[in-house]
Design a protein around this motif. Sequence first.
Motif, PDB file in Angstrom:
ATOM      1  N   UNK A 123       0.807  -1.214   0.000  1.00 23.83           N
ATOM      2  CA  UNK A 123       0.000   0.000   0.000  1.00 23.83           C
ATOM      3  C   UNK A 123       0.845   1.271   0.000  1.00 23.83           C
ATOM      4  N   UNK A 124       2.154   1.110  -0.183  1.00 23.97           N
ATOM      5  CA  UNK A 124       3.022   2.274  -0.276  1.00 23.97           C
ATOM      6  C   UNK A 124       2.851   2.944  -1.636  1.00 23.97           C
ATOM      7  N   UNK A 125       2.803   4.282  -1.636  1.00 18.90           N
ATOM      8  CA  UNK A 125       2.656   5.025  -2.885  1.00 18.90           C
ATOM      9  C   UNK A 125       3.965   5.696  -3.303  1.00 18.90           C
ATOM     10  N   UNK A 126       5.071   5.329  -2.655  1.00 16.93           N
ATOM     11  CA  UNK A 126       6.360   5.899  -3.006  1.00 16.93           C
ATOM     12  C   UNK A 126       6.835   5.362  -4.350  1.00 16.93           C
ATOM     13  N   UNK A 127       7.354   6.243  -5.193  1.00 14.87           N
ATOM     14  CA  UNK A 127       7.939   5.868  -6.476  1.00 14.87           C
ATOM     15  C   UNK A 127       9.406   6.258  -6.438  1.00 14.87           C
ATOM     16  N   UNK A 128      10.297   5.281  -6.387  1.00 18.90           N
ATOM     17  CA  UNK A 128      11.724   5.556  -6.292  1.00 18.90           C
ATOM     18  C   UNK A 128      12.262   5.907  -7.672  1.00 18.90           C
ATOM     19  N   UNK A 129      13.066   6.961  -7.757  1.00 19.48           N
ATOM     20  CA  UNK A 129      13.578   7.446  -9.034  1.00 19.48           C
ATOM     21  C   UNK A 129      14.631   6.526  -9.614  1.00 19.48           C
ATOM     22  N   UNK A 130      14.839   6.659 -10.924  1.00 14.49           N
ATOM     23  CA  UNK A 130      15.894   5.912 -11.600  1.00 14.49           C
ATOM     24  C   UNK A 130      15.445   4.557 -12.107  1.00 14.49           C
TER      25      UNK A 130
END
Length: 524
Positions: free
Chosen positions: A229-236
């Motif tokens: 349920x995490x909405x974090x989008x890690x770059x790269x």
Amino acid sequence: MTTLAEPPAAPDLERAGRPRWVKVLDQTRCIGCHACTTACKSENDVPLGVTRTYVKSVDVGHFPQVRRAFQVTRCNQCEDPPCVAACPTGAMHQRPDGIVDFDKSICIGCKACIAACPYDAIFINPEDHSAEKCNFCAHRLDIGLEPACVVVCPTEAILVGDLNDPSSKVARIVQREPVAVRRPEKETRPGLFYKGAHQSTLDPLAADRPEGGLFAWATQGHPGEGGLFSQEVVSGHPAHANSSAAALLSYDVPHHAPWGWRVSLYTWTKGISAGAVLAAVLAVVAGRLHWHDALVRFAAPSAALVFLAITGVLLIWDLKHPLRFYMIFTKHQWRSWLVRGSVAISFYGAAATAMLGAGIADARTAQEISAAFAVAGGLAVACYTAWLFAQAKARDLWQSPLLPPHLAVQAVLVGGAVLLAVAHGIGPHGAVPALAAAVGAAAAAHLLFVAGEATLTHPTAHAHLAAREMTRGRFAPAFWAGVVLVAAAVAAPWIGVAAIPLALVGLICHEHAYVQAGQAVPLA
């Protein structure tokens, strides 16, 4: 006298004689001082944690032959802005001079503009809960001043001007020198031009993600660290860089997926609502049910209305300004599929209510007529999300022409499962075998759609990575749980009532994996 210039397109003819404000970002001059970021925050009262503009950096090469490339990242001021088309109230709008601006007083916080933007340039202001982005400091341009970032840049790396004025510096650079734009394949015709930018900065997937999520001055964490349920989008790029040069992303700001679990759940509840009537009418057409049967008269329209109400609650709950939900109807912008979907939901609700009323009154003709309208409305409610997702140009996984029929099949799957449960609850019923067969057939069809979606070659790197995130990454547990449960539901004609939870739980697992994986790939 002849000219090589092409005739202006229709939007340019409409703005004949008006300026077309654009920016040129000269990355050969940028020193990565972040003065533009701080000036923008000061000028526009941008709170901590969000930015209208920032300077991304990528380390290119191998030590000791290495250099740092910068990219000033912000709204691209598109000539054909997808955020404007997606906004249901016109809060995101395009001025006659080409600037894409916003009106916070009518923003409902639906985040459709964020999902639509291919450049990840829009955010929700944590203080006033409205959508916000760079607007070229339009308030300064209107009184003859340059944007704050242009004024403070110590190397004149940021230029703003009128592209329609051939004597302006930006027009001379754009028309005579090599410049690039980000994501030209999205056909938004950006008004932000990069001079001398390295490809590893322009392409959000060209640079490797640093190990451990250790960026300069920040840690973005590992993908999936927050769970399903995490909405974090890690770059790269999560696996390997697709640039011809060795490139490692060294600085980027945090990004988040706009639509969370409520949107995943909404696709499921509206599928049940639409599928309840569809499955009941299909059983009538097949001769397994009659119009006077309680499943058709009461159960199907009642289930449709109950789950339609739950769908409405989820949609309003997901808004950052839930008390402004009525503006979808009073300030509607018809190109938005949120508006069109709201109309479809309202129409279906009215048709299902009429069908229920006709059933209570035992008015056969009225029941048949209202059921026909309810079937049309149910198909619209089940399928409009395909066009809503397609309007999110940033999310390549969702750009599938097979999504409308897939959603219709899903509606029959879960709507039929709910009716099957009701039929079992009211005792022996002749429709049980037909409903079980419908659930089993819909489960098999759903699996065929999923198999094609997961195994066919995807047209873009973005879609490929999203599918990888769905099947092998953070959302793989939900995806494969959905596959196993729905596969078991194929046996509905033989296992009967045991297929009901398998179908319902299996589809919500799939919906969550599909909706969230489509947003899991970095855009900036």
